[in-house]
Design an enzyme around this catalytic site. Structure first.
Site, PDB file in Angstrom:
ATOM      1  N   SER A 108       4.480  12.463  -7.565  1.00  0.00           N
ATOM      2  CA  SER A 108       3.552  11.492  -6.977  1.00  0.00           C
ATOM      3  C   SER A 108       4.325  10.443  -6.189  1.00  0.00           C
ATOM      4  CB  SER A 108       2.752  10.784  -8.072  1.00  0.00           C
ATOM      5  OG  SER A 108       3.584   9.922  -8.814  1.00  0.00           O
ATOM      6  N   ASP A 109       3.724   9.933  -5.120  1.00  0.00           N
ATOM      7  CA  ASP A 109       4.246   8.707  -4.537  1.00  0.00           C
ATOM      8  C   ASP A 109       4.123   7.631  -5.617  1.00  0.00           C
ATOM      9  OD1 ASP A 109       5.269   6.792  -2.825  1.00  0.00           O
ATOM     10  OD2 ASP A 109       3.965   7.327  -1.149  1.00  0.00           O
ATOM     11  N   TRP A 110       4.833   6.525  -5.425  1.00  0.00           N
ATOM     12  CA  TRP A 110       4.970   5.542  -6.507  1.00  0.00           C
ATOM     13  C   TRP A 110       3.636   4.861  -6.812  1.00  0.00           C
ATOM     14  CZ3 TRP A 110       8.579   8.574  -6.060  1.00  0.00           C
ATOM     15  CH2 TRP A 110       9.796   8.440  -6.708  1.00  0.00           C
ATOM     16  N   ALA A 111       3.066   5.236  -7.943  1.00  0.00           N
ATOM     17  CA  ALA A 111       1.746   4.758  -8.375  1.00  0.00           C
ATOM     18  C   ALA A 111       0.601   5.385  -7.579  1.00  0.00           C
ATOM     19  CB  ALA A 111       1.651   3.232  -8.359  1.00  0.00           C
ATOM     20  N   ALA A 112       0.825   6.592  -7.074  1.00  0.00           N
ATOM     21  CA  ALA A 112      -0.249   7.316  -6.385  1.00  0.00           C
ATOM     22  C   ALA A 112      -1.038   8.198  -7.348  1.00  0.00           C
ATOM     23  CB  ALA A 112       0.325   8.158  -5.248  1.00  0.00           C
TER      24      ALA A 112
END
Ligand SMILES: *[C@@H]1O[C@H](CO)[C@@H](O)[C@H](O)[C@H]1NC(C)=O
Ligand SMILES: *[C@@H]1O[C@H](CO)[C@@H](O)[C@H](O)[C@H]1NC(C)=O
Ligand SMILES: *[C@@H]1O[C@H](CO)[C@@H](O)[C@H](O)[C@H]1NC(C)=O
Ligand SMILES: *[C@@H]1O[C@H](CO)[C@@H](O)[C@H](O)[C@H]1NC(C)=O
Ligand SMILES: *[C@@H]1O[C@H](CO)[C@@H](O)[C@H](O)[C@H]1NC(C)=O
Ligand SMILES: *[C@@H]1O[C@H](CO)[C@@H](O)[C@H](O)[C@H]1NC(C)=O
Ligand SMILES: *[C@@H]1O[C@H](CO)[C@@H](O)[C@H](O)[C@H]1NC(C)=O
Ligand SMILES: *[C@@H]1O[C@H](CO)[C@@H](O)[C@H](O)[C@H]1NC(C)=O
Ligand SMILES: *[C@@H]1O[C@H](CO)[C@@H](O)[C@H](O)[C@H]1NC(C)=O
Length: 898
Positions: free
Chosen positions: A289-293
């Site tokens: 995941s993208d950071w906190a996606a």
């Protein structure tokens, strides 16, 4: 939550919605039923399990053996980050201490090692794209990979090919290579190979539709993030195309994006992850995941996500959608063991695939992202584990040479009335503009490059690295002029109008050159600079660049404009000015900026770069689709309907007879080239066979006991504050989960836990990467001779475009290119393969690539609008639209043009 809403929508809306579009053709631009507000994509389950396709078989064999030894907690540890700033890298998984398997370190960025000292600041993607040079794509990748390896990094968070550059004003376009899918695909292929040959896992990002910064993560009053509504044809023919090539190159990981696609978050969108990436493209690595996606635990696991970063629900919330929740979800039977095993195998297989077993540093990362001090906290957020955190290892090697070469070779000469190259014997050389000079705050003086002081050599955001030095244009030009015994003066204040005019006037008296530098920046949306929330608010030069140029040009009859910009700017105020004798786009060059531009200005390098995007006269020239700056759906997710379909950049200009200032693929040289002798040769190839059959059933590795007591966090263990561990704090699963919605009567998507053999898809493959191997069979070879008609050696990028011929096709699409150096008077032959996929359209009904019956034409030349040679690509197709088995055209047919 997002998942539930999506499921509900899926039930309510016709599943075909996102797949509509006429067969074998792209939708009519701006009347695109596949790009409408509220649309959804069909649910696709289960997640395909990795099989070791292509050249991944050895890596899979090793990974399976390793994962077979793991406990439930150890498997979960591989999938979940320990939390933001929990360890030294921007992303860190858990470790498996029992077996000596170190935590994985994931680190930005696509242009070098972020947050570290003694690293190189490479040219950004857009300048790399402008080289059109396969060797440099690879070499830069290899050198970046080497620096990551030597800093102890396992995964480089790059290259970036999303955004592809749908909007000229898009904030992060400069991190990628080009809005053309083929240029982007070739560049990402070489970059991935380079990074991974250096022994580091590449993470190709952002998948997908992340074409603007505004609302990518929602907004203050929005219930959820923007939805990029994309039809199936456009998805395949434009946005997925470069990702397919990254998969073919073996990318070990792919990062899912922040935004929603067709109203489902990219990181839990089963259509994108399960169906396209893992099934159709046969991706064997892991999705991170993208950071906190990540927005849900079970839903993202079932929709194909394999690793969550940085691991916590929100930065340092000390809670996780996975970690203990994933342990619980496996124990309560919601996530099948095979799905967890598949995550673990994919992660470990990527590690073996790039030989991390022999390339990992024994001591782990030798730097900390969170402090430049030698001593500090191992766990920065918790402020625990005071130790030596930075060894200050210099990993730059001799990379400056290729950095300078990429920057010079990616420099595009847009106009030249004979002013360039400079001889070095100018009586008076003058330099203008803040963009020529040092940032008074230092090259790294603004956090993540979020300002525009001094010369522009890197955009802002996470796609950055610290400069080890930044050679400014003024420094390098001064050095050059002085070594020739000349005279040089400068005015670097953009607003010192009278001083600029006075200096320019002196050149008009004695002769010489006025070199004016101007720029335009952009970056990632978490930094708002001068009101630009990542995306640019305008397409003009910054800091009154137009006034500066006009002021100098009004006094100096030899005004040479150099632009450092993230993409196209509007040059209308001055590009036709009689005194503007030359214009150069110097892109986003990195640390060797001044040396590279001086090489070009003084003819040490004959420019051969070509613009990787189109320069329009006005912002409107790019068409009605633009960045959405204001929410357009109340408090709901903004709806970004990609109504223009495949018609972005030059495809829009061509289709709507818009005249560009500088067209895609254009760039001048100090010599001239002519094209002749086009030859088109049909090649024998096996007929395209849609893939059929089924996968094996989902494998599991080792057995997992269902005794919850086995998974309790050990007593007496020293837990790090706010750190994510996979273990449970209670034998009661509901208590351990601590999820208020625990065990609510959700119905998970049909088939999501089905581990039985699954049908393969026609465009997919049972044995190769990037989809059906038949897509990459060569049907034609096109050759052309290019002669250097001038007095000096130079590089020429010959380009092959194809017209697919249908009413909804682009006028022409780039399909191949090559860059070669040609001696004065010499002729070189360029050879381009044309594959089955190159000639196909995505057919929504067949869910496959098919060749239409429309006549196909090949065009070859020096830009998208300078195509002197053309010839038909004769395919013996059936009227039904595509070639029957065994027939692609008369074998060995030849078309000769002179
Ligand atoms: C999609 O195609 C189907 C079948 O042709 C049709 O019934 C439906 O109305 C179309 N939907 C849209 C939004 O065009
Ligand atoms: C999970 O990773 C953390 C951090 O590396 C480590 O402390 C812990 O022991 C690991 N857990 C297991 C079960 O291996
Ligand atoms: C959010 O909503 C509040 C209350 O309606 C309003 O005052 C504020 O301006 C809104 N913020 C944004 C960024 O739209
Ligand atoms: C489990 O996930 C939920 C959100 O789905 C979260 O509220 C909860 O804190 C998580 N539990 C743990 C132990 O992190
Ligand atoms: C299983 O565990 C997961 C993770 O905590 C939770 O989201 C889900 O609601 C649970 N389901 C059941 C049926 O207990
Ligand atoms: C550097 O940039 C910052 C942020 O835009 C600005 O406030 C400052 O004035 C600039 N400093 C100089 C010396 O240009
Ligand atoms: C465009 O934006 C830049 C950066 O914010 C600014 O310097 C410039 O003045 C703007 N141009 C116009 C014409 O407003
Ligand atoms: C071009 O430069 C000359 C000085 O060399 C000046 O006299 C002339 O006015 C300039 N032309 C324009 C259009 O500004
Ligand atoms: C510019 O003006 C100078 C001085 O009058 C003259 O020598 C030179 O030829 C002119 N250059 C151009 C490019 O017109």
């Amino acid at each position: 939550m997002g998942f539930l809403r999506s499921t509900a929508l899926l039930a309510a809306l016709p599943l075909a919605l996102a797949q509509n579009g006429t067969n074998s053709s792209t939708p009519n631009p701006f009347n695109n039923p596949g790009a409408v507000s509220g649309q959804t994509s069909p649910p696709k389950y289960p997640t395909p399990w990795g099989e070791g396709l292509g050249d991944w078989d050895d890596a899979y064999a090793q990974a399976r053996e390793f994962v077979s030894q793991l406990t439930l907690l150890e498997k979960v540890n591989l999938t979940t980050g320990v939390g933001w700033e929990g360890e030294k890298c921007v992303g860190n998984t858990g470790a498996i201490p029992r077996l000596g398997f170190k935590a994985l370190c994931l680190q930005d960025s696509p242009l070098g090692v972020r947050f570290a000292d003694f690293v190189s600041a490479f040219p950004a993607g857009i300048t790399v794209g402008a080289t059109w040079d396969r060797e440099l794509f690879y070499q830069r990748g290899y050198e970046m990979g080497t620096e990551h390896r030597e800093k102890g990094i396992d995964v480089q968070l790059g290259p970036a090919i999303g955004p592809i550059g749908r909007h000229a004003a898009g904030g992060r376009n400069w991190e990628g290579f080009s809005p053309d899918p083929v240029l982007s695909a070739v560049a990402v292929h070489g970059t991935v190979k380079g990074i991974q040959d250096a022994g580091v896992i590449a993470c190709t990002k952002h998948y997908i539709g992340n074409e603007q910064e505004h609302f990518r993560q929602g907004g203050p009053n929005l219930t959820s993030a923007i939805s990029s509504n994309i039809d199936d044809v456009t998805m395949h023919e434009l946005y997925v195309w470069p990702f397919a090539e990254a998969v073919r190159a073996g990318t070990g990981s792919i990062m899912c994006a922040y935004n929603q696609v067709n109203n489902s978050y990219a990181c839990q969108n089963s259509y994108l992850q399960n169906y396209i990436l893992k099934n159709e493209l046969g991706f064997q690595g892991f999705i991170v995941s993208d950071w906190a996606a990540q927005h849900a635990g079970v839903a993202s696991a079932l929709a194909g996500l394999d690793m969550t970063m940085p691991g916590d629900v929100a930065f340092d919330s000390a809670t996780s959608y996975w970690g203990p929740n994933l342990t619980v979800a496996v124990l309560n039977g919601t996530v099948p063991q095979w799905r967890l095993d598949d995550m673990a195998v994919r992660i470990v297989a990527s590690w073996y695939y790039v030989d991390r077993d022999t390339n990992q540093l024994e001591e782990g990362p030798n730097f900390s992202s969170w402090s430049q001090d030698t001593f500090g906290f191992q766990h920065a957020y918790a402020e625990e584990g005071y130790t030596r955190i930075n060894d200050h290892v210099d990993v730059r090697n001799e990379h400056r040479d290729a950095i300078r070469k990429v920057a010079a070779d990616g420099t595009v000469l847009l106009k030249n009335n004979g002013a360039l190259p400079l001889s070095g014997k100018e009586k008076l050389t003058t330099v203008f503009g803040s963009d020529s000079s040092e940032n008074p705050w230092g090259p790294n003086g603004c956090v993540d490059r979020g300002c525009n002081n001094g010369t522009f050599a890197m955009g802002w955001g996470s796609g950055t690295a610290n400069f080890p030095y930044l050679v400014t244009p003024l420094e390098a030009i001064k050095y050059e002029v002085l070594s020739n015994g000349g005279s040089v003066e400068s005015v670097i204040d953009n607003y010192a109008y009278s001083q600029q005019a006075a200096l320019a006037h002196r050149v008009s008296q004695v002769g010489g050159a006025c070199i004016v530098f101007a720029n335009a920046a952009a970056g990632e949306g978490y930094i708002i600079f001068d009101g630009n929330e990542g995306d640019r608010n305008n397409l003009t030069l910054w800091d009154d660049g137009d006034a500066l140029i006009n002021n100098v040009a009004s006094e100096c009859n030899n005004t040479i404009v150099v632009m450092h910009t993230v993409g196209a700017v509007l040059v209308e105020p001055w590009y036709e000015h009689e005194n503007v004798t030359a214009i150069i786009w110097a892109g986003v060059p990195g640390q060797e900026s001044g040396n590279a531009i001086t090489d070009v200005l003084y003819g040490k390098v004959n420019p051969g770069g070509k613009t990787p995007f189109t320069w329009g006269l006005t912002r409107d020239s790019y068409g009605p689709s633009d960045v959405i700056y204001e929410p357009n759906n109340g408090n709901g997710p903004p709806q970004d309907n990609f109504v223009e379909g495949i018609f972005i950049d030059y495809r829009y200009f061509d289709r709507f007879n818009e005249t560009p200032v500088y067209e895609f693929g254009y760039g001048l040289s100090y010599t001239t080239f002519s094209y002749s002798n086009l030859q088109i040769t049909a090649r024998e190839a096996p007929s395209y066979q849609p893939t059929t059959g089924e996968t094996p059933e989902a494998p599991t590795y080792g057995t997992i006991s269902n005794r919850t007591a086995d998974y309790l966090c050990p007593e007496g263990f020293e837990f790090i504050f706010a750190y994510i561990y996979p273990c449970l704090n209670s034998t009661d699963l509901r208590t351990a989960s601590n999820d208020p919605e625990y065990a609510l009567n959700y119905t998970w998507p049909v088939g999501s836990s089905d581990g039985s053999p699954q049908p393969r898809v026609p465009a997919g493959s049972a044995d190769s990467l990037g989809g059906n191997a038949g897509l990459y069979e060569v049907l034609f070879t096109v050759t052309v001779d290019v002669t250097n008609d001038g007095e000096i050696a130079g590089d020429e990028v010959a380009q092959l475009y194809i017209s697919l011929g249908g009413p909804n096709d682009a006028v022409r699409v780039l399909r191949n290119f090559d860059r070669k150096g040609i001696e004065a008077g010499a002729t070189e032959t360029y050879s381009f393969d044309v594959t089955y996929k190159d000639l196909s359209n995505w057919d929504t009904a067949a869910q496959d690539w098919l060749i239409s019956s429309y006549p196909k034409t090949a065009y070859v030349g020096s830009s998208s609008r300078k195509l002197p040679l053309s010839g038909p690509l004769n395919i013996a197709g059936s009227p039904g639209g595509y070639s029957p088995p065994g027939k692609y055209g008369p074998p060995k047919q030849r078309y000769v043009r002179h």
